[in-house]
Design a protein around this motif. Structure first.
Motif, mmCIF file in Angstrom:
data_model
loop_
_atom_site.group_PDB
_atom_site.id
_atom_site.type_symbol
_atom_site.label_atom_id
_atom_site.label_comp_id
_atom_site.label_asym_id
_atom_site.label_seq_id
_atom_site.Cartn_x
_atom_site.Cartn_y
_atom_site.Cartn_z
ATOM 1 N N SER A 5 26.815 52.070 41.318
ATOM 2 C CA SER A 5 27.083 51.113 41.133
ATOM 3 C C SER A 5 27.295 50.172 42.146
ATOM 4 C CB SER A 5 27.761 49.945 40.053
ATOM 5 O OG SER A 5 29.293 49.806 40.062
ATOM 6 N N GLY A 6 26.300 48.873 42.608
ATOM 7 C CA GLY A 6 26.724 48.182 43.915
ATOM 8 C C GLY A 6 28.543 47.829 43.838
ATOM 9 N N THR A 7 29.186 47.951 43.527
ATOM 10 C CA THR A 7 30.813 47.387 43.076
ATOM 11 C C THR A 7 30.880 48.844 43.812
ATOM 12 O OG1 THR A 7 30.229 46.228 41.512
ATOM 13 C CG2 THR A 7 32.511 46.718 41.603
ATOM 14 N N ASP A 8 30.457 49.445 43.375
ATOM 15 C CA ASP A 8 31.412 51.231 43.574
ATOM 16 C C ASP A 8 31.242 51.605 44.965
ATOM 17 O OD1 ASP A 8 32.095 51.690 41.005
ATOM 18 O OD2 ASP A 8 31.013 52.749 39.980
ATOM 19 N N ARG A 9 30.450 51.296 45.529
ATOM 20 C CA ARG A 9 29.653 51.367 47.017
ATOM 21 C C ARG A 9 30.642 50.752 47.757
ATOM 22 N NH1 ARG A 9 24.729 52.219 44.985
ATOM 23 N NH2 ARG A 9 24.257 49.812 45.477
ATOM 24 N N ASN A 10 30.253 49.101 47.901
ATOM 25 C CA ASN A 10 31.001 48.704 48.653
ATOM 26 C C ASN A 10 32.103 47.848 47.813
ATOM 27 O OD1 ASN A 10 28.518 48.408 49.152
ATOM 28 N ND2 ASN A 10 27.866 47.078 48.159
ATOM 29 N N GLY A 11 33.204 47.980 46.608
ATOM 30 C CA GLY A 11 34.799 48.195 46.642
ATOM 31 C C GLY A 11 34.820 48.462 46.011
ATOM 32 N N SER A 12 35.882 48.139 45.196
ATOM 33 C CA SER A 12 36.299 48.687 43.417
ATOM 34 C C SER A 12 35.785 47.680 42.629
ATOM 35 C CB SER A 12 38.414 49.003 42.976
ATOM 36 O OG SER A 12 38.842 47.138 43.656
ATOM 37 N N GLY A 13 36.519 48.246 41.590
ATOM 38 C CA GLY A 13 36.128 47.387 40.129
ATOM 39 C C GLY A 13 36.896 45.686 40.518
ATOM 40 N N ALA A 14 37.780 46.080 40.684
ATOM 41 C CA ALA A 14 39.201 45.639 41.147
ATOM 42 C C ALA A 14 38.685 44.454 42.017
ATOM 43 C CB ALA A 14 40.638 45.784 41.022
ATOM 44 N N ALA A 15 38.206 44.903 42.749
ATOM 45 C CA ALA A 15 37.996 43.564 44.154
ATOM 46 C C ALA A 15 36.750 43.137 43.322
ATOM 47 C CB ALA A 15 37.638 44.653 45.012
ATOM 48 N N GLN A 16 35.310 43.310 42.860
ATOM 49 C CA GLN A 16 34.321 42.693 41.993
ATOM 50 C C GLN A 16 34.951 41.852 40.915
ATOM 51 O OE1 GLN A 16 30.982 42.677 43.314
ATOM 52 N NE2 GLN A 16 30.785 40.885 41.926
ATOM 53 N N ARG A 17 36.172 41.722 40.556
ATOM 54 C CA ARG A 17 36.962 40.549 39.018
ATOM 55 C C ARG A 17 36.967 40.068 39.725
ATOM 56 N NH1 ARG A 17 37.280 45.547 36.886
ATOM 57 N NH2 ARG A 17 40.396 45.944 37.928
ATOM 58 N N GLY A 18 37.936 40.282 40.853
ATOM 59 C CA GLY A 18 38.909 39.213 41.622
ATOM 60 C C GLY A 18 37.928 38.389 42.767
ATOM 61 N N LEU A 19 36.335 38.796 43.013
ATOM 62 C CA LEU A 19 35.837 37.716 43.793
ATOM 63 C C LEU A 19 35.176 36.979 42.437
ATOM 64 C CD1 LEU A 19 34.146 37.169 45.655
ATOM 65 C CD2 LEU A 19 32.445 38.890 45.323
ATOM 66 N N TRP A 20 35.180 37.313 41.368
ATOM 67 C CA TRP A 20 34.143 36.828 40.267
ATOM 68 C C TRP A 20 35.314 35.814 40.063
ATOM 69 C CZ3 TRP A 20 32.474 40.880 37.394
ATOM 70 C CH2 TRP A 20 31.444 41.737 37.631
ATOM 71 N N ARG A 21 36.328 35.878 39.945
ATOM 72 C CA ARG A 21 37.515 35.082 39.623
ATOM 73 C C ARG A 21 37.584 33.961 40.349
ATOM 74 N NH1 ARG A 21 41.615 36.450 35.828
ATOM 75 N NH2 ARG A 21 41.454 38.922 35.150
ATOM 76 N N LEU A 22 38.017 34.268 41.639
ATOM 77 C CA LEU A 22 38.195 33.674 42.493
ATOM 78 C C LEU A 22 36.576 32.218 43.188
ATOM 79 C CD1 LEU A 22 39.465 35.366 45.846
ATOM 80 C CD2 LEU A 22 40.636 33.494 44.782
ATOM 81 N N MET A 23 35.258 33.243 42.110
ATOM 82 C CA MET A 23 34.151 32.187 42.617
ATOM 83 C C MET A 23 34.181 30.845 41.041
ATOM 84 S SD MET A 23 31.135 35.346 43.585
ATOM 85 C CE MET A 23 30.256 34.858 42.098
ATOM 86 N N LEU A 24 34.987 31.545 40.447
ATOM 87 C CA LEU A 24 34.949 30.719 39.441
ATOM 88 C C LEU A 24 36.041 29.187 39.189
ATOM 89 C CD1 LEU A 24 35.250 32.745 35.723
ATOM 90 C CD2 LEU A 24 33.296 31.262 36.864
ATOM 91 N N LYS A 25 36.948 29.419 40.250
ATOM 92 C CA LYS A 25 37.839 28.645 40.194
ATOM 93 C C LYS A 25 37.946 27.924 41.859
ATOM 94 C CE LYS A 25 42.632 27.795 40.736
ATOM 95 N NZ LYS A 25 43.710 27.136 39.114
ATOM 96 N N LEU A 26 37.462 28.770 42.723
ATOM 97 C CA LEU A 26 36.885 27.817 44.010
ATOM 98 C C LEU A 26 34.795 27.734 44.165
ATOM 99 C CD1 LEU A 26 38.935 30.088 46.174
ATOM 100 C CD2 LEU A 26 39.503 27.677 45.739
ATOM 101 N N PRO A 27 34.366 26.597 42.938
ATOM 102 C CA PRO A 27 33.138 26.901 42.455
ATOM 103 C C PRO A 27 32.289 26.200 44.237
ATOM 104 C CG PRO A 27 33.803 24.844 41.352
ATOM 105 C CD PRO A 27 35.283 26.205 41.948
ATOM 106 N N ALA A 28 32.874 25.440 44.568
ATOM 107 C CA ALA A 28 32.474 24.677 46.293
ATOM 108 C C ALA A 28 31.944 25.826 47.151
ATOM 109 C CB ALA A 28 33.450 24.073 46.850
ATOM 110 N N MET A 29 32.845 27.323 47.321
ATOM 111 C CA MET A 29 33.032 28.646 48.200
ATOM 112 C C MET A 29 31.762 29.413 47.411
ATOM 113 S SD MET A 29 36.344 28.326 50.451
ATOM 114 C CE MET A 29 36.663 26.884 51.052
#
Length: 99
Positions: A5-29
């Motif tokens: 998947s794109g997640t595996d090619r571009n980074g780990s699943g943990a990185a993707q989950r962290g991005l999603w968590r940050l997107m929820l925490k920082l909606p303006a960004m």
């Protein structure tokens, strides 16, 4: 040949989950975070660290009362520091949008 998947090619699943968590925490960004994450893997370490720290906060909050777990406050501080680092990174790296 193994499909990835794109997640595996571009980074780990943990990185993707962290991005999603940050997107929820920082909606303006949210949009800028997605674009920066897609263009560069330089934020992956921060995304991974945020996933781990925020998951730990959730687990500790669920399992124990705040006064029973002194590490909870420490992990909350780590999350806040990572959020601050990500905000600074996003502000220092403007997106080049054609006119």
């Amino acid at each position: 040949m193994e499909k990835r998947s794109g997640t595996d090619r571009n980074g780990s699943g943990a990185a993707q989950r962290g991005l999603w968590r940050l997107m929820l925490k920082l909606p303006a960004m949210r949009g800028r975070l997605q674009l920066l994450a897609a263009k560069s893997s330089s934020l992956n370490d921060l995304f991974e660290a945020y996933d781990e720290a925020s998951a730990t906060v959730e687990r500790m909050s669920r399992d124990r009362a705040r006064d029973e777990c002194p590490l909870l406050e420490e992990y909350e501080t780590v999350c806040a520091e990572i959020e601050s680092d990500v905000i600074h990174y996003v502000l220092k790296h403007p997106l080049n949008v054609p006119d």
